[in-house]
Write a protein that holds these residues in place. Structure first.
Motif, short mmCIF file in Angstrom:
data_model
loop_
_atom_site.label_atom_id
_atom_site.label_comp_id
_atom_site.label_asym_id
_atom_site.label_seq_id
_atom_site.Cartn_x
_atom_site.Cartn_y
_atom_site.Cartn_z
N VAL A 291 -72.70 -58.22 -10.87
CA VAL A 291 -73.19 -59.58 -10.81
C VAL A 291 -72.02 -60.52 -10.59
O VAL A 291 -70.87 -60.14 -10.76
CB VAL A 291 -73.95 -59.97 -12.10
N SER A 292 -72.32 -61.77 -10.24
CA SER A 292 -71.25 -62.75 -10.09
C SER A 292 -71.33 -63.74 -11.24
O SER A 292 -72.39 -63.97 -11.81
CB SER A 292 -71.35 -63.47 -8.74
N GLY A 293 -70.18 -64.28 -11.59
CA GLY A 293 -70.12 -65.25 -12.67
C GLY A 293 -68.78 -65.23 -13.35
O GLY A 293 -67.83 -64.59 -12.89
N HIS A 294 -68.70 -65.91 -14.48
CA HIS A 294 -67.49 -65.92 -15.30
C HIS A 294 -67.50 -64.64 -16.14
O HIS A 294 -68.49 -64.37 -16.82
CB HIS A 294 -67.47 -67.15 -16.19
N PRO A 295 -66.45 -63.83 -16.11
CA PRO A 295 -66.49 -62.52 -16.77
C PRO A 295 -66.92 -62.56 -18.25
O PRO A 295 -67.86 -61.88 -18.64
CB PRO A 295 -65.06 -61.99 -16.62
N THR A 296 -66.25 -63.35 -19.07
CA THR A 296 -66.58 -63.35 -20.50
C THR A 296 -68.01 -63.83 -20.74
O THR A 296 -68.79 -63.18 -21.45
CB THR A 296 -65.59 -64.24 -21.28
N ASN A 297 -68.35 -64.98 -20.16
CA ASN A 297 -69.68 -65.55 -20.39
C ASN A 297 -70.77 -64.61 -19.90
O ASN A 297 -71.82 -64.45 -20.55
CB ASN A 297 -69.82 -66.91 -19.70
N THR A 298 -70.56 -63.98 -18.77
CA THR A 298 -71.56 -63.08 -18.20
C THR A 298 -71.74 -61.85 -19.08
O THR A 298 -72.87 -61.42 -19.32
CB THR A 298 -71.18 -62.69 -16.76
#
Length: 134
Positions: free
Chosen positions: A81-88
């Motif tokens: 998936v795409s996104g911010h690593p920690t938040n995701t």
């Protein structure tokens, strides 16, 4: 033993995840599942505008195939998936009822303490057990 283990793997560490997978398999209950999640960081809008939207999605799909091929078992689910690593990772864990996260810590020395790493932020904010491998 855990029933739902999440193993976040950085895209650039796909070939270095054997220890994480092995640890997850040792911690897994007989009827449990392992999910490998890789988070591709989103491009800033000023950079992303230079790429066609299809190209980014095609890259994610290509990487997901490579990730699935690298896994030692058909019982391991893979997602990119795409996104911010920690938040995701933290959001995924909450939404999918994860009871353990097995994460690798790649940063060594003082820089890891000063800058923080994805592993450190996951440890601090996860609502479930976290196993950190060095």
């Amino acid at each position: 033993m855990y029933k739902n283990i999440l193993v976040p793997i950085a895209p650039d560490h796909i070939n270095d995840c054997r220890d994480q997978i092995a640890a997850a398999q040792r911690l897994l209950a007989e009827d449990g599942r392992i999910v490998v999640l890789s988070v591709v960081e989103e491009l800033p809008s000023y950079v992303g505008s230079y790429f066609p939207k299809e190209q980014i999605q095609e890259s994610i799909e290509r990487f997901e195939k490579a990730l699935k091929t690298a896994m030692p078992s058909d019982r391991i689910e893979t997602h990119v998936v795409s996104g911010h690593p920690t938040n995701t990772v933290l959001t995924w864990a909450r939404k999918h009822g994860v009871d353990c996260i097995v994460v690798a810590s790649h940063r060594e020395g003082l820089s890891g303490l000063l800058l923080g790493s994805t592993a450190a932020r996951v440890v601090r904010h996860a609502k479930c057990s976290v196993v950190v491998l060095r």
